[in-house]
Design an enzyme around this catalytic site. Structure first.
Site, PDB file in Angstrom:
ATOM      1  CG  MET A 228     -54.841  48.711 -45.210  1.00 20.30           C
ATOM      2  SD  MET A 228     -54.171  48.606 -46.876  1.00 20.30           S
ATOM      3  CE  MET A 228     -53.839  46.855 -46.989  1.00 20.30           C
TER       4      MET A 228
ATOM      5  CG  ASP B  36     -59.270  37.269 -32.668  1.00 15.87           C
ATOM      6  OD1 ASP B  36     -60.218  38.074 -32.717  1.00 15.87           O
ATOM      7  OD2 ASP B  36     -59.395  36.092 -32.264  1.00 15.87           O
TER       8      ASP B  36
ATOM      9  CG  HIS C 133     -56.685  44.137 -37.796  1.00 14.52           C
ATOM     10  ND1 HIS C 133     -57.289  43.205 -38.608  1.00 14.52           N
ATOM     11  CD2 HIS C 133     -55.801  44.786 -38.586  1.00 14.52           C
ATOM     12  CE1 HIS C 133     -56.797  43.293 -39.838  1.00 14.52           C
ATOM     13  NE2 HIS C 133     -55.894  44.242 -39.849  1.00 14.52           N
TER      14      HIS C 133
ATOM     15  CD  GLN D 221     -42.729  42.471 -32.825  1.00 15.93           C
ATOM     16  OE1 GLN D 221     -42.210  41.362 -32.931  1.00 15.93           O
ATOM     17  NE2 GLN D 221     -42.573  43.237 -31.760  1.00 15.93           N
TER      18      GLN D 221
ATOM     19  CD  GLN E 186     -47.152  48.055 -42.524  1.00 11.28           C
ATOM     20  OE1 GLN E 186     -47.536  47.990 -43.681  1.00 11.28           O
ATOM     21  NE2 GLN E 186     -47.939  47.755 -41.504  1.00 11.28           N
TER      22      GLN E 186
ATOM     23  CB  SER F  77     -53.081  37.585 -43.074  1.00 11.37           C
ATOM     24  OG  SER F  77     -53.180  38.317 -44.277  1.00 11.37           O
ATOM     25  CB  SER F  78     -57.102  41.170 -44.321  1.00 15.59           C
ATOM     26  OG  SER F  78     -57.011  41.939 -43.144  1.00 15.59           O
TER      27      SER F  78
END
Ligand code: AMP
Length: 293
Positions: free
Chosen positions: A32, A37, A39, A151, A156, A188-189
């Protein structure tokens, strides 16, 4: 080579068909955006598993509840493209429009009736319908051989594995290790929403899970002790609103019935201020190595 951004579904399909025609293996990393890092580690791993890698950036409206942060979710496209370019991810970045992903009259969705109803599925009703539906659509467009998930979003990842098996999708699903900041906070974003004091508090999530892991090992696999140790540490600080701390079977995510088990996963969801963070840690009992004489 400069990065290839593609918005049109047909253009992406044509490009992937061309690759397939040349016998190339295709990897896929759905995101998204607001890349970090964590991603990039997925992209790096994808490059080792495939000849060409598609990264998608799409903030999926369907997975956000009406009271959730869809409108304020970070959107940093220019920086994302720059980061992908710098990391040599130039094969294709897919940036679909919401109107193409959800055509007029859209009324069909993917629902998991078991694992999606627990944990984050319980706290965020409909969230995983949105995740599975969009991932299935993206799979249909990209038709990858292999798709990579973090993970970090443990439930998800397990749900997508389940979907691939249940619906006989010819796609290998790979779960990649969690990338953490130096103090243990999972990248995390949403971390960018934390104030300085909230950010320094957030590291306690890792500390708490580590205490749970130690309690599990010390007790020879008592999952209740693991959960209690983690929960007790988190609730010490009233700034944490604990949504859940659960120790579950690491594949089915069902509650554990046996008193002692060899392995499990601790799953945590907490709110700090207005930011909701999730994290998890796989735990195992130490292996006893026999001494051969
Ligand atoms: P998102 O953009 O949050 O939807 O995440 C896209 C993918 O990156 C998902 O498969 C996430 O699980 C994965 N991801 C996000 N954060 C991390 C992290 N810290 N470590 C590993 N993977 C991550």
């Amino acid at each position: 080579m400069s990065i290839r951004s593609i918005v049109e579904i047909k253009a992406l399909q044509d490009l992937v068909s061309e690759w397939r025609g040349a016998g190339l293996r295709v990897g896929f990393v759905p995101t998204m955006g607001a890349l970090h890092d964590g991603h990039l580690s997925l992209v790096t791993q994808a490059k080792t598993l495939a000849d060409r890698v598609v990264v998608s950036i799409f903030v999926n409206p369907m997975q956000f509840g009406p009271q959730e942060d869809f409108s304020k979710y970070p959107r940093t496209l220019a920086a994302d493209l720059d980061l992908l370019q710098k990391n040599g991810c130039t094969d294709a970045v897919f940036l679909p429009n919401a109107a193409d992903i959800y055509p007029d009259g859209f009324a069909t969705k993917i629902v998991n009736t078991d694992m999606a109803t627990m944990l984050d599925g319980k706290s965020r009703p409909g969230h995983f319908d949105g995740v599975l539906t969009v991932v299935h659509k993206l799979f249909n467009i990209v038709r990858p051989d292999v798709a990579l998930f973090g993970q970090k979003d443990y439930q998800q990842w397990r749900l997508i594995e389940r979907m691939a098996r249940d619906l006989l999708l010819p796609i290998e699903i790979v779960g990649c290790d969690i990338v953490r900041e130096s103090d243990g906070l999972a990248m995390s974003s949403r971390n960018r929403f934390l104030s300085e004091s909230e950010r320094s508090l957030a590291r306690q999530i890792f500390t708490a899970m580590t205490l749970g892991k130690k309690a599990f090992a010390a007790s020879g696999g008592d999952h209740k002790k693991a959960g209690d140790a983690c929960y007790d540490e988190l609730r010490k600080n009233p700034a944490f609103v604990v949504d859940y701390v659960e120790v579950r079977d690491e594949v089915t995510l069902k509650p554990i019935v046996d008193l002692l088990v060899k392995s499990a996963v601790i799953l945590v969801a907490v709110r700090i201020g207005s930011t909701r963070l999730i994290d998890n840690m796989q735990i195992t009992t130490p292996t006893v190595v026999g001494v051969l004489s």
